[in-house]
Scaffold this motif. Structure first.
Motif, PDB file in Angstrom:
ATOM      1  N   TRP A 185      64.588  66.453  43.888  1.00  0.00           N
ATOM      2  CA  TRP A 185      65.871  65.952  44.394  1.00  0.00           C
ATOM      3  C   TRP A 185      67.009  66.947  44.233  1.00  0.00           C
ATOM      4  O   TRP A 185      68.120  66.665  44.662  1.00  0.00           O
ATOM      5  N   ASN A 186      66.788  68.086  43.603  1.00  0.00           N
ATOM      6  CA  ASN A 186      67.963  68.901  43.265  1.00  0.00           C
ATOM      7  C   ASN A 186      68.543  69.648  44.464  1.00  0.00           C
ATOM      8  O   ASN A 186      69.752  69.758  44.591  1.00  0.00           O
ATOM      9  N   MET A 187      67.682  70.165  45.333  1.00  0.00           N
ATOM     10  CA  MET A 187      68.167  70.783  46.593  1.00  0.00           C
ATOM     11  C   MET A 187      67.183  70.329  47.663  1.00  0.00           C
ATOM     12  O   MET A 187      66.421  71.146  48.197  1.00  0.00           O
TER      13      MET A 187
ATOM     14  N   GLY B 194      58.592  80.438  32.049  1.00  0.00           N
ATOM     15  CA  GLY B 194      58.647  81.848  32.413  1.00  0.00           C
ATOM     16  C   GLY B 194      59.021  82.017  33.877  1.00  0.00           C
ATOM     17  O   GLY B 194      58.322  82.688  34.640  1.00  0.00           O
ATOM     18  N   LEU B 195      60.145  81.383  34.268  1.00  0.00           N
ATOM     19  CA  LEU B 195      60.522  81.461  35.686  1.00  0.00           C
ATOM     20  C   LEU B 195      61.329  82.734  35.951  1.00  0.00           C
ATOM     21  O   LEU B 195      60.836  83.676  36.560  1.00  0.00           O
ATOM     22  N   SER B 196      62.559  82.767  35.455  1.00  0.00           N
ATOM     23  CA  SER B 196      63.426  83.923  35.690  1.00  0.00           C
ATOM     24  C   SER B 196      63.971  84.444  34.377  1.00  0.00           C
ATOM     25  O   SER B 196      64.130  83.678  33.422  1.00  0.00           O
TER      26      SER B 196
ATOM     27  N   THR C 163      53.134  56.855  45.818  1.00  0.00           N
ATOM     28  CA  THR C 163      53.003  57.625  47.066  1.00  0.00           C
ATOM     29  C   THR C 163      52.584  59.068  46.773  1.00  0.00           C
ATOM     30  O   THR C 163      51.673  59.605  47.419  1.00  0.00           O
ATOM     31  N   GLY C 164      53.273  59.683  45.790  1.00  0.00           N
ATOM     32  CA  GLY C 164      52.955  61.075  45.461  1.00  0.00           C
ATOM     33  C   GLY C 164      51.518  61.192  44.981  1.00  0.00           C
ATOM     34  O   GLY C 164      50.759  62.070  45.418  1.00  0.00           O
ATOM     35  N   GLN C 165      51.151  60.291  44.092  1.00  0.00           N
ATOM     36  CA  GLN C 165      49.785  60.336  43.557  1.00  0.00           C
ATOM     37  C   GLN C 165      48.757  60.180  44.684  1.00  0.00           C
ATOM     38  O   GLN C 165      47.760  60.891  44.747  1.00  0.00           O
TER      39      GLN C 165
ATOM     40  N   HIS D 238      54.798  65.315  54.154  1.00  0.00           N
ATOM     41  CA  HIS D 238      55.840  65.608  53.161  1.00  0.00           C
ATOM     42  C   HIS D 238      56.208  64.336  52.413  1.00  0.00           C
ATOM     43  O   HIS D 238      56.504  63.313  53.018  1.00  0.00           O
ATOM     44  N   LYS D 239      56.204  64.436  51.068  1.00  0.00           N
ATOM     45  CA  LYS D 239      56.665  63.321  50.223  1.00  0.00           C
ATOM     46  C   LYS D 239      57.912  63.806  49.497  1.00  0.00           C
ATOM     47  O   LYS D 239      57.830  64.532  48.504  1.00  0.00           O
ATOM     48  N   PRO D 240      59.103  63.405  49.975  1.00  0.00           N
ATOM     49  CA  PRO D 240      60.324  63.835  49.294  1.00  0.00           C
ATOM     50  C   PRO D 240      60.584  62.999  48.043  1.00  0.00           C
ATOM     51  O   PRO D 240      59.945  61.965  47.836  1.00  0.00           O
TER      52      PRO D 240
HETATM   53  P1  NAD Z   1      59.726  65.504  39.341  1.00  0.00           P
HETATM   54  O1  NAD Z   1      58.581  66.319  38.900  1.00  0.00           O
HETATM   55  O2  NAD Z   1      60.088  64.282  38.585  1.00  0.00           O
HETATM   56  O3  NAD Z   1      59.536  65.020  40.844  1.00  0.00           O
HETATM   57  C1  NAD Z   1      59.257  65.935  41.887  1.00  0.00           C
HETATM   58  C2  NAD Z   1      58.494  65.212  42.969  1.00  0.00           C
HETATM   59  O4  NAD Z   1      57.231  64.837  42.448  1.00  0.00           O
HETATM   60  C3  NAD Z   1      59.146  63.925  43.461  1.00  0.00           C
HETATM   61  O5  NAD Z   1      58.974  63.836  44.849  1.00  0.00           O
HETATM   62  C4  NAD Z   1      58.368  62.848  42.751  1.00  0.00           C
HETATM   63  O6  NAD Z   1      58.354  61.618  43.433  1.00  0.00           O
HETATM   64  C5  NAD Z   1      56.980  63.470  42.734  1.00  0.00           C
HETATM   65  N1  NAD Z   1      56.067  62.937  41.720  1.00  0.00           N
HETATM   66  C6  NAD Z   1      56.384  62.415  40.505  1.00  0.00           C
HETATM   67  N2  NAD Z   1      55.249  62.034  39.864  1.00  0.00           N
HETATM   68  C7  NAD Z   1      54.218  62.332  40.684  1.00  0.00           C
HETATM   69  C8  NAD Z   1      52.816  62.198  40.571  1.00  0.00           C
HETATM   70  N3  NAD Z   1      52.224  61.666  39.487  1.00  0.00           N
HETATM   71  N4  NAD Z   1      52.035  62.615  41.581  1.00  0.00           N
HETATM   72  C9  NAD Z   1      52.595  63.173  42.683  1.00  0.00           C
HETATM   73  N5  NAD Z   1      53.930  63.307  42.853  1.00  0.00           N
HETATM   74  C10 NAD Z   1      54.730  62.911  41.858  1.00  0.00           C
HETATM   75  O7  NAD Z   1      60.933  66.527  39.434  1.00  0.00           O
HETATM   76  P2  NAD Z   1      62.432  66.189  39.770  1.00  0.00           P
HETATM   77  O8  NAD Z   1      63.021  65.532  38.567  1.00  0.00           O
HETATM   78  O9  NAD Z   1      62.504  65.523  41.112  1.00  0.00           O
HETATM   79  O10 NAD Z   1      63.034  67.656  39.977  1.00  0.00           O
HETATM   80  C11 NAD Z   1      63.471  68.447  38.937  1.00  0.00           C
HETATM   81  C12 NAD Z   1      62.414  69.455  38.541  1.00  0.00           C
HETATM   82  O11 NAD Z   1      62.064  70.279  39.637  1.00  0.00           O
HETATM   83  C13 NAD Z   1      62.939  70.394  37.472  1.00  0.00           C
HETATM   84  O12 NAD Z   1      61.976  70.557  36.473  1.00  0.00           O
HETATM   85  C14 NAD Z   1      63.134  71.697  38.234  1.00  0.00           C
HETATM   86  O13 NAD Z   1      63.075  72.847  37.459  1.00  0.00           O
HETATM   87  C15 NAD Z   1      62.035  71.628  39.218  1.00  0.00           C
HETATM   88  N6  NAD Z   1      62.297  72.575  40.301  1.00  0.00           N
HETATM   89  C16 NAD Z   1      61.592  73.760  40.329  1.00  0.00           C
HETATM   90  C17 NAD Z   1      61.853  74.703  41.321  1.00  0.00           C
HETATM   91  C18 NAD Z   1      61.131  76.034  41.338  1.00  0.00           C
HETATM   92  O14 NAD Z   1      61.196  76.717  42.336  1.00  0.00           O
HETATM   93  N7  NAD Z   1      60.447  76.421  40.277  1.00  0.00           N
HETATM   94  C19 NAD Z   1      62.820  74.447  42.292  1.00  0.00           C
HETATM   95  C20 NAD Z   1      63.523  73.251  42.226  1.00  0.00           C
HETATM   96  C21 NAD Z   1      63.241  72.313  41.231  1.00  0.00           C
END
Ligand code: NAD
Length: 524
Positions: free
Chosen positions: A180-182, A442-444, A240-242, A203-205
């Motif tokens: 959800w962040n961007m 270990g991202l950036s 849905t994601g699962q 796509h699952k947002p």
């Molecule tokens: P999240 O992991 O809670 O959710 C991300 C997505 O995964 C959502 O669509 C969610 O519904 C889905 N999801 C959750 N549980 C799932 C499951 N069991 N099976 C399948 N799908 C599932 O993350 P968030 O809170 O939405 O986003 C923040 C995180 O994203 C932060 O940790 C951030 O660092 C990371 N992020 C990483 C990058 C990168 O490029 N490394 C970029 C942006 C955000």
């Protein structure tokens, strides 16, 4: 009573912001009344069981819209659509695929204002940043559109007796799961290379920011992306994601999100042997030596942790600053943080808006409180000075600088994902390196120094997928983007993206010259 100039101009800004917010809600109502639906096989459809969930505004907690909540049956329907579209889409001549991806890019740019308004309403990210979202999304489509012609390219390995050559072929329908962040930019980042590869997509947002995913699919269909090539199924992660990660028709999962979710996805996809690409969390250090360009480092440090509400995977959220510079640098950072404008994200002057969700705000506050209890100093931030003018149901947090942090504190180890900077001093290069690498992520790593030798030495020694020297993030889509350790698996960008969305095939041709070993003997 006459108003002062300041009062008049602040009333004007608030009326501009209110007008924009109302406009955003009108746009949302137009696409999501009565329900924001899935997009499956080119059609807008409800969940098969009629389930929905509510999506609330980070600004004031009001209901933005109601969204369809997909089940495994909806995911399967979308996967069938993606599978049916795959055979045709993969055979489209590269130039035709390129043209439709460019048309999508044009269309995104033409709808930049709509995308920005809806994204701001959905996420609380200030318009100051979301106005660039459509352009970034369009850039992703354009970049990969231009690579369509070489996506299948391989290598050749000729010898005297054989010619080996490789080619890439699209892996099939893929699942893309985004956070959800961007939301809009990240969706385009993953979807554009998948489509350029010849894959079709489900796509699952994220459930906290569903709106622009439907908008993206709708805009793509409007300019000729064939039905079934890009499908959207909304819903919760654990359902849905699962289901998407377990769906047999889906050959790979491109995932952006949290580290623990990545580990669930890997386990869930094991049975169907899903290929996975993970862009996960981070706790990126910024290492500032006393020979750094002070003002440029100050700008970059502030920008990389406080922009986008601090909700960015690459946030430089752990500042390691050389002892000799520490007090002066922190003092200026505090001044800078205090000058950041927190408020209505629709106000063009706002730099930090509300965090996405009450749960996220609580989480961020808890990290700060427990750091303070353990001896850290909250130098600024917390409740915004203009809190009385902001809706009480909004998720407000003014940027925080936290000093006297030690490596064992949660605020130093965990991804806070909010406008919070944890500061630790270091003595020398060896100490800086040890602190920087003391992380499960270990991202950036960001490095500020004017010593060229040290820059190269440390760039080799940091445990991170990306090292940014004397710069904030400057994304070049040809370069590999991704993390080491618990920050991810795989890389995005150029050929790295194609390697994920495509199979590499080797073809070996004998030139009829080499002796073939014989077994057995016949009579001829
Ligand atoms: P999240 O992991 O809670 O959710 C991300 C997505 O995964 C959502 O669509 C969610 O519904 C889905 N999801 C959750 N549980 C799932 C499951 N069991 N099976 C399948 N799908 C599932 O993350 P968030 O809170 O939405 O986003 C923040 C995180 O994203 C932060 O940790 C951030 O660092 C990371 N992020 C990483 C990058 C990168 O490029 N490394 C970029 C942006 C955000």
């Amino acid at each position: 009573m006459t108003q002062s100039f300041t009062e008049r101009s602040s009333n004007h800004i608030s009326s501009v912001a209110d007008t924009k917010r109302q406009h955003a809600q009108t746009l949302i109502d137009a696409m999501a009344t009565p329900v924001l639906q899935h997009v499956i096989a080119g059609r807008s459809c409800p969940s098969l069981n009629g389930e929905v969930f509510s999506n609330f505004s980070p600004f004031d907690g009001s209901l933005l819209n109601v969204t369809a909540a997909g089940t495994a049956a909806d995911v399967h329907a979308a996967s069938l659509a993606a599978n049916a579209a795959f055979d045709d889409w993969r055979k489209w001549p590269a130039a035709r695929r390129r043209d439709v991806l460019h048309a999508i890019a044009d269309h995104l740019e033409a709808h930049a204002e709509q995308i920005a308004l809806i994204e701001t309403a959905d996420t609380g990210q200030p318009l100051k940043f979301t106005t660039k979202t459509a352009t970034r999304g369009a850039e992703n489509f354009r970049y990969f559109a231009d690579l369509c012609g070489q996506a299948a390219d391989g290598h050749s390995y000729p010898t005297e007796t054989h010619l080996n050559y490789t080619m890439r072929t699209p892996i099939g329908p893929v699942g893309i799961i985004t956070p959800w962040n961007m939301p809009f930019m990240l969706a385009t980042w993953k979807i554009a290379p998948a489509l350029a590869s010849g894959c079709t997509v489900v796509h699952k947002p994220a459930e906290w920011s569903p709106l622009t995913a439907t908008l993206l699919a709708t805009l793509a269909l409007e300019v000729g992306l064939p039905v079934g090539v890009l499908n959207v199924v909304h819903g919760l992660g654990e359902t849905t994601g699962q289901a998407l990660t377990q769906e047999p028709l889906i050959k790979a999962i491109g995932f952006v999100g949290g580290t623990s979710t990545g580990s669930h996805i890997m386990a869930q996809g094991a049975k169907s042997l899903k290929r996975v690409h993970f862009e996960l969390g981070g706790k990126s250090p910024v290492v500032v030596f006393d020979d750094a360009n002070f003002e440029r480092a100050l700008d970059a440090v502030s920008f990389m942790v406080f922009s986008l509400n601090g909700q960015r995977c690459n946030a430089g959220s752990r500042l390691l600053v050389q002892e000799s510079l520490h007090d002066r640098f922190v003092e200026r950072l505090v001044q800078r943080a205090q000058s950041i404008r927190v408020g209505n994200p629709f106000d063009p002057a706002t730099e930090v808006g509300p965090l996405i969700h009450a749960r996220q705000l609580d989480r961020v506050r808890e990290f700060c409180q427990s750091a303070e209890q353990a001896g850290a100093v909250l130098r600024c931030g917390g409740t915004p000075s203009n809190a009385a003018e902001l809706p009480s149901a909004g998720h407000w947090l003014a940027p925080r600088v936290v000093s006297a942090v030690t490596p064992d504190m949660g605020i130093a180890k965990e991804e806070v994902f909010g406008p919070v900077l944890a500061v630790m001093p270091f003595k020398d290069e060896a100490h800086a390196l040890a602190l920087a690498n003391d992380s499960r992520y270990g991202l950036s790593t960001y490095l500020w120094t004017s010593d060229l030798g040290r820059a190269h030495r440390l760039a080799r020694a940091f445990d991170s997928g990306m090292v940014w020297v004397n710069t904030e993030i400057s994304r070049n889509l040809s370069t590999p983007f991704g993390g080491m350790k618990e920050s991810g698996i795989g890389r995005d960008g150029g050929n790295w993206s194609f390697d994920f969305y495509m199979e590499t095939r080797n073809v070996c041709i004998g030139l009829d010259t080499h002796p073939i070993p014989r077994i057995g003997k016949d009579s001829v």
